[in-house]
Design an enzyme around this catalytic site. Structure first.
Site, PDB file in Angstrom:
ATOM      1  N   SER A   9       0.720  -1.398   0.050  1.00  0.00           N
ATOM      2  CA  SER A   9       0.023   0.159   0.107  1.00  0.00           C
ATOM      3  C   SER A   9       0.945   1.097  -0.101  1.00  0.00           C
ATOM      4  O   SER A   9       1.687   1.331   0.833  1.00  0.00           O
ATOM      5  CB  SER A   9      -0.875   0.280   1.311  1.00  0.00           C
ATOM      6  OG  SER A   9      -1.433   1.175   1.419  1.00  0.00           O
ATOM      7  N   MET A  38      -8.813   8.374   0.327  1.00  0.00           N
ATOM      8  CA  MET A  38      -9.578   8.543   1.570  1.00  0.00           C
ATOM      9  C   MET A  38     -10.180  10.072   1.402  1.00  0.00           C
ATOM     10  O   MET A  38      -9.507  10.692   0.766  1.00  0.00           O
ATOM     11  CB  MET A  38      -8.859   8.367   2.906  1.00  0.00           C
ATOM     12  CG  MET A  38      -8.066   7.024   3.187  1.00  0.00           C
ATOM     13  SD  MET A  38      -7.212   7.237   4.600  1.00  0.00           S
ATOM     14  CE  MET A  38      -6.520   5.324   4.593  1.00  0.00           C
ATOM     15  N   HIS A  67      -8.495   1.090  -3.620  1.00  0.00           N
ATOM     16  CA  HIS A  67      -9.308   0.537  -2.385  1.00  0.00           C
ATOM     17  C   HIS A  67      -9.985   2.266  -2.227  1.00  0.00           C
ATOM     18  O   HIS A  67      -9.357   2.980  -1.632  1.00  0.00           O
ATOM     19  CB  HIS A  67      -8.613   0.356  -1.457  1.00  0.00           C
ATOM     20  CG  HIS A  67      -9.077   0.300  -0.025  1.00  0.00           C
ATOM     21  ND1 HIS A  67      -8.440  -0.083   1.203  1.00  0.00           N
ATOM     22  CD2 HIS A  67     -10.409   0.275   0.223  1.00  0.00           C
ATOM     23  CE1 HIS A  67      -9.619  -0.288   2.110  1.00  0.00           C
ATOM     24  NE2 HIS A  67     -10.693   0.015   1.684  1.00  0.00           N
ATOM     25  N   GLY A 145      -2.770   3.924   8.094  1.00  0.00           N
ATOM     26  CA  GLY A 145      -1.799   3.042   8.009  1.00  0.00           C
ATOM     27  C   GLY A 145      -1.120   2.346   9.482  1.00  0.00           C
ATOM     28  O   GLY A 145      -1.297   3.379  10.536  1.00  0.00           O
ATOM     29  N   GLY A 146      -0.424   1.632   9.520  1.00  0.00           N
ATOM     30  CA  GLY A 146       0.385   1.288  10.878  1.00  0.00           C
ATOM     31  C   GLY A 146      -0.382   0.907  11.947  1.00  0.00           C
ATOM     32  O   GLY A 146      -0.030   0.769  13.136  1.00  0.00           O
ATOM     33  N   ASP A 180      -6.378  -6.497   4.392  1.00  0.00           N
ATOM     34  CA  ASP A 180      -5.827  -5.332   4.466  1.00  0.00           C
ATOM     35  C   ASP A 180      -5.769  -4.605   5.967  1.00  0.00           C
ATOM     36  O   ASP A 180      -6.749  -4.597   6.503  1.00  0.00           O
ATOM     37  CB  ASP A 180      -6.475  -4.286   3.484  1.00  0.00           C
ATOM     38  CG  ASP A 180      -5.941  -2.933   3.273  1.00  0.00           C
ATOM     39  OD1 ASP A 180      -4.866  -2.794   3.832  1.00  0.00           O
ATOM     40  OD2 ASP A 180      -6.956  -2.085   2.870  1.00  0.00           O
ATOM     41  N   SER A 203       2.865  -0.397   5.927  1.00  0.00           N
ATOM     42  CA  SER A 203       4.007  -0.015   7.012  1.00  0.00           C
ATOM     43  C   SER A 203       5.109  -1.127   6.715  1.00  0.00           C
ATOM     44  O   SER A 203       6.336  -0.893   7.052  1.00  0.00           O
ATOM     45  CB  SER A 203       3.565   0.469   8.301  1.00  0.00           C
ATOM     46  OG  SER A 203       2.780  -0.709   8.880  1.00  0.00           O
TER      47      SER A 203
HETATM   48  C1  DX5 Z   1      -6.139   1.395   5.816  1.00  0.00           C
HETATM   49  C2  DX5 Z   1      -5.543   1.088   4.491  1.00  0.00           C
HETATM   50  C3  DX5 Z   1      -4.289   0.100   4.371  1.00  0.00           C
HETATM   51  C4  DX5 Z   1      -3.462   0.613   5.285  1.00  0.00           C
HETATM   52  C5  DX5 Z   1      -2.591  -0.734   5.429  1.00  0.00           C
HETATM   53  O1  DX5 Z   1      -7.349   2.017   5.903  1.00  0.00           O
HETATM   54  O2  DX5 Z   1      -6.808   0.597   3.670  1.00  0.00           O
HETATM   55  O3  DX5 Z   1      -4.409  -0.071   3.005  1.00  0.00           O
HETATM   56  O4  DX5 Z   1      -2.484   1.402   4.166  1.00  0.00           O
HETATM   57  O5  DX5 Z   1      -1.483  -0.109   6.129  1.00  0.00           O
HETATM   58  P1  DX5 Z   1      -0.701  -1.212   7.161  1.00  0.00           P
HETATM   59  O6  DX5 Z   1      -0.042  -2.111   6.150  1.00  0.00           O
HETATM   60  O7  DX5 Z   1       0.423  -0.216   7.713  1.00  0.00           O
HETATM   61  O8  DX5 Z   1      -1.565  -1.685   8.205  1.00  0.00           O
HETATM   62 ZN    ZN Z   2      -6.540  -0.333   1.654  1.00  0.00          ZN
END
Ligand code: DX5
Ligand code: ZN
Length: 229
Positions: A9, A38, A67, A145-146, A180, A203
């Protein structure tokens, strides 16, 4: 699980060097570019739109996996298709007419995916399975993320895997099962063992410490652990 797809991602990439970043993940063996959209409405964060998708498109040959965490959804679909998206997934809560949105995605020549949040019931799949190319299970709440992987996703994954297998055994089309959120080197094996065939990792890939200008080491670890499942 035979063929595992890895979808880094770009949410955790260096946005000032995005072209370089997507080239680096493709060179390291990524199967898809996961592109998180987003809108500060459906989710409490704001990222990127079709212009950025279009800007990265010439940098890679692998499919772009969009996404959509936006509400409403439909207006953006033609724009992302035109910007070079190959797969477009959306959250059923964000569309008033889920079947219409799936048809819209497919009418633009893209694969269509439905995204289930951690608390979304599998019943949303009941009348749409035969038109889906992908089911994306969120293993965190969407928006950032994260975050840490929510363990109850594993049980849900097994249920969706059983539904997909039954669907295919009854003559239905193949459906990818993507996960995800919080996917890491040390939990990817159990996620694949529970039935996932497509893994998003933000991440874990872009935050990997020893990337040496590339992501080969972490991508290799993810793939090895995934294949050991
Ligand atoms: C969260 C996103 C994910 C995110 C995943 O809303 O849809 O794609 O970037 O990030 P990690 O792998 O860091 O959880
Ligand atoms: Zn995603």
């Amino acid at each position: 699980m035979s063929h595992i797809r890895l979808a880094p991602s770009i949410l955790s990439a260096d946005f000032a060097r995005l072209g370089e970043e997507v080239r680096a993940i493709e060179a390291a063996g990524a199967d898809l570019v996961h592109f998180d959209v987003m809108d500060n409405h459906y989710v409490p964060n704001l990222t990127v739109g079709p212009l950025v998708c279009q800007a990265i498109r010439p940098h890679v040959n692998i499919p772009i996996d969009v996404h959509l965490m936006v509400e409403p959804v439909d207006e953006l679909i033609p724009l992302f298709a035109k910007a070079g998206a190959n797969i477009i997934s959306f959250h059923p809560e964000a569309s008033r007419h889920v079947d219409r949105t799936v048809q819209l995605i497919k009418s633009h020549g893209c694969k269509a995916g439905l995204v289930l949040n951690p608390a979304t019931s599998l019943s949303v799949l009941d009348h749409v399975m035969d038109r889906l190319d992908l089911i994306l299970l969120m293993s965190v709440n969407p928006g950032f993320g994260g975050q840490s992987f929510i363990p109850s996703t594993l049980g849900k994954l097994r249920e969706v895997r059983a539904r997909i297998n039954a669907h295919v055994a009854a003559g239905g089309q193949p459906i990818w099962l993507e996960v995800d959120g919080g996917v890491k080197v040390d939990n990817i094996a159990e996620i694949v063992a529970a039935g996932a065939d497509t893994l998003v990792a933000g991440s874990a890939v872009f935050g990997a410490p020893d990337n040496n200008g590339g992501y080969t080491t972490v991508m290799g670890q993810l793939r090895r652990n995934a294949s050991a499942a």
